[in-house]
Design an enzyme around this catalytic site. Structure first.
Site, PDB file in Angstrom:
ATOM      1  CG  HIS A  15      -0.503   0.594   2.380  1.00 58.17           C
ATOM      2  ND1 HIS A  15      -1.144   0.700   3.306  1.00 58.17           N
ATOM      3  CD2 HIS A  15       0.900   0.075   2.679  1.00 58.17           C
ATOM      4  CE1 HIS A  15      -0.593   0.843   4.825  1.00 58.17           C
ATOM      5  NE2 HIS A  15       0.679   0.756   4.035  1.00 58.17           N
ATOM      6  CB  CYS A  34       3.255   5.385   5.148  1.00 61.43           C
ATOM      7  SG  CYS A  34       3.963   4.092   7.146  1.00 61.43           S
ATOM      8  CG  HIS A  40       4.978   1.220   2.589  1.00 60.98           C
ATOM      9  ND1 HIS A  40       4.424   2.062   2.359  1.00 60.98           N
ATOM     10  CD2 HIS A  40       4.832   0.277   3.955  1.00 60.98           C
ATOM     11  CE1 HIS A  40       3.980   2.146   3.173  1.00 60.98           C
ATOM     12  NE2 HIS A  40       3.954   0.684   4.691  1.00 60.98           N
ATOM     13  CG  HIS A  42       2.451  -3.279   5.935  1.00 62.84           C
ATOM     14  ND1 HIS A  42       2.942  -3.036   6.879  1.00 62.84           N
ATOM     15  CD2 HIS A  42       2.220  -2.134   5.504  1.00 62.84           C
ATOM     16  CE1 HIS A  42       3.893  -1.128   7.141  1.00 62.84           C
ATOM     17  NE2 HIS A  42       3.013  -1.462   6.248  1.00 62.84           N
ATOM     18  CG  ASP A  80      -3.245 -13.382   0.824  1.00 62.85           C
ATOM     19  OD1 ASP A  80      -1.911 -12.532   1.585  1.00 62.85           O
ATOM     20  OD2 ASP A  80      -2.846 -14.283  -0.104  1.00 62.85           O
ATOM     21  CG  HIS A  81       0.509 -12.464  -2.097  1.00 66.99           C
ATOM     22  ND1 HIS A  81       0.145 -13.111  -0.963  1.00 66.99           N
ATOM     23  CD2 HIS A  81       1.436 -12.819  -2.401  1.00 66.99           C
ATOM     24  CE1 HIS A  81       0.706 -13.736  -0.658  1.00 66.99           C
ATOM     25  NE2 HIS A  81       2.357 -13.541  -1.501  1.00 66.99           N
ATOM     26  CD  GLU A 125      -0.168  -0.814   8.786  1.00 66.35           C
ATOM     27  OE1 GLU A 125      -1.341  -0.429   7.656  1.00 66.35           O
ATOM     28  OE2 GLU A 125       0.879   0.137   9.026  1.00 66.35           O
TER      29      GLU A 125
HETATM   30  N1  LIG Z   1      -2.715   5.754  12.453  1.00 63.70           N
HETATM   31  C1  LIG Z   1      -1.691   4.888  12.010  1.00 63.70           C
HETATM   32  N2  LIG Z   1      -1.002   5.592  12.302  1.00 63.70           N
HETATM   33  C2  LIG Z   1       0.453   4.327  11.517  1.00 63.70           C
HETATM   34  C3  LIG Z   1       0.337   3.938  10.591  1.00 63.70           C
HETATM   35  C4  LIG Z   1      -1.801   3.721  10.309  1.00 63.70           C
HETATM   36  O1  LIG Z   1      -2.239   2.890   9.272  1.00 63.70           O
HETATM   37  N3  LIG Z   1      -2.533   4.123  11.490  1.00 63.70           N
HETATM   38  N4  LIG Z   1       0.360   2.802   8.961  1.00 63.70           N
HETATM   39  C5  LIG Z   1       2.309   3.531   9.392  1.00 63.70           C
HETATM   40  C6  LIG Z   1       2.753   2.337   8.770  1.00 63.70           C
HETATM   41  O2  LIG Z   1       1.833   1.814   6.848  1.00 63.70           O
HETATM   42  C7  LIG Z   1       3.433   1.379   9.227  1.00 63.70           C
HETATM   43  O3  LIG Z   1       2.406   1.317  10.344  1.00 63.70           O
HETATM   44  C8  LIG Z   1       4.363   2.175   9.951  1.00 63.70           C
HETATM   45  O4  LIG Z   1       5.624   0.924  10.252  1.00 63.70           O
HETATM   46  P1  LIG Z   1       6.786   1.200  11.247  1.00 63.70           P
HETATM   47  O5  LIG Z   1       6.850   2.360  11.308  1.00 63.70           O
HETATM   48  O6  LIG Z   1       7.905   0.142  10.117  1.00 63.70           O
HETATM   49  O7  LIG Z   1       6.481   0.473  12.608  1.00 63.70           O
HETATM   50  P2  LIG Z   1       7.023  -0.307  13.417  1.00 63.70           P
HETATM   51  O8  LIG Z   1       6.417  -1.374  14.386  1.00 63.70           O
HETATM   52  O9  LIG Z   1       7.459  -1.566  12.414  1.00 63.70           O
HETATM   53  O10 LIG Z   1       8.251  -0.087  13.526  1.00 63.70           O
HETATM   54  P3  LIG Z   1       8.694   0.763  14.895  1.00 63.70           P
HETATM   55  O11 LIG Z   1      10.006   0.802  15.259  1.00 63.70           O
HETATM   56  O12 LIG Z   1       8.298   0.056  15.889  1.00 63.70           O
HETATM   57  O13 LIG Z   1       8.014   1.790  14.664  1.00 63.70           O
HETATM   58  C9  LIG Z   1       2.593   4.235  10.333  1.00 63.70           C
HETATM   59  N5  LIG Z   1       1.478   5.100  11.435  1.00 63.70           N
END
Ligand SMILES: Nc1nc2c(c(=O)[nH]1)N=C([C@H](O)[C@H](O)COP(=O)(O)OP(=O)(O)OP(=O)(O)O)CN2
Length: 136
Positions: A15, A34, A40, A42, A80-81, A125
């Site tokens: 996404h 993001c 990228h 998930h 999926d995918h 996620e």
């Molecule tokens: N309220 C939301 N905040 C965020 C969303 C979301 O969908 N709703 N999405 C993202 C990003 O897509 C993604 O989830 C962020 O990944 P990341 O920062 O790598 O998070 P991780 O838990 O893998 O890593 P940390 O090291 O714990 O940050 C962002 N925000």
């Protein structure tokens, strides 16, 4: 007497978080990595929770095999995918945040499952980022 049953499923999807009404700079500021134009991926973990009465004849609240099949047919086959932004009509004009994905999944499954069961969607996620939606 009501009991909760849970079914955990998994799907992979790509996404991009993006608001077309904002400038590139604002999208980058708000969504950071993001907002990558080339998307990228998930590994989503989906937990579907149903709460309802235990059927005295089966001892089931809801047959988990039936629940698994419902999720596969209605959610996994659809997402999926897939690239959520490009491959699905649900997210063509809806930002595919974890929140919005959970609401979309809830709305789809709600039409498939009798309203005598309370339905809650939890969506991971990442291992540390997750959301929950119960229709309220
Ligand atoms: N309220 C939301 N905040 C965020 C969303 C979301 O969908 N709703 N999405 C993202 C990003 O897509 C993604 O989830 C962020 O990944 P990341 O920062 O790598 O998070 P991780 O838990 O893998 O890593 P940390 O090291 O714990 O940050 C962002 N925000």
């Amino acid at each position: 007497m009501k009991v909760a049953v849970y079914r955990k499923e998994h799907f992979n999807a790509a996404h991009r978080l993006h608001n077309p009404n904002w400038s590139d700079e604002k999208n980058q500021e708000i969504f950071g990595k993001c907002n990558n134009p080339n998307f990228h991926g998930h590994n989503y973990e989906l937990i579907v929770k149903l709460v309802g009465p235990v059927d005295p004849e089966t001892g089931y609240v809801f047959d988990m095999k039936v629940l698994s099949d419902l999720i596969k047919v209605n959610i996994l086959n659809r997402f999926d995918h897939k690239n959520l932004n490009l491959d699905t009509h649900e997210f063509r004009n809806l930002n595919p945040t974890a929140e919005n994905i959970a609401v979309v999944i809830w709305n789809i499954l709600r039409t498939e499952i009798d309203t005598k069961y309370d339905l809650t969607i939890r969506l991971y996620e990442t291992e540390r980022n997750f959301v929950e939606y119960d229709g309220n």
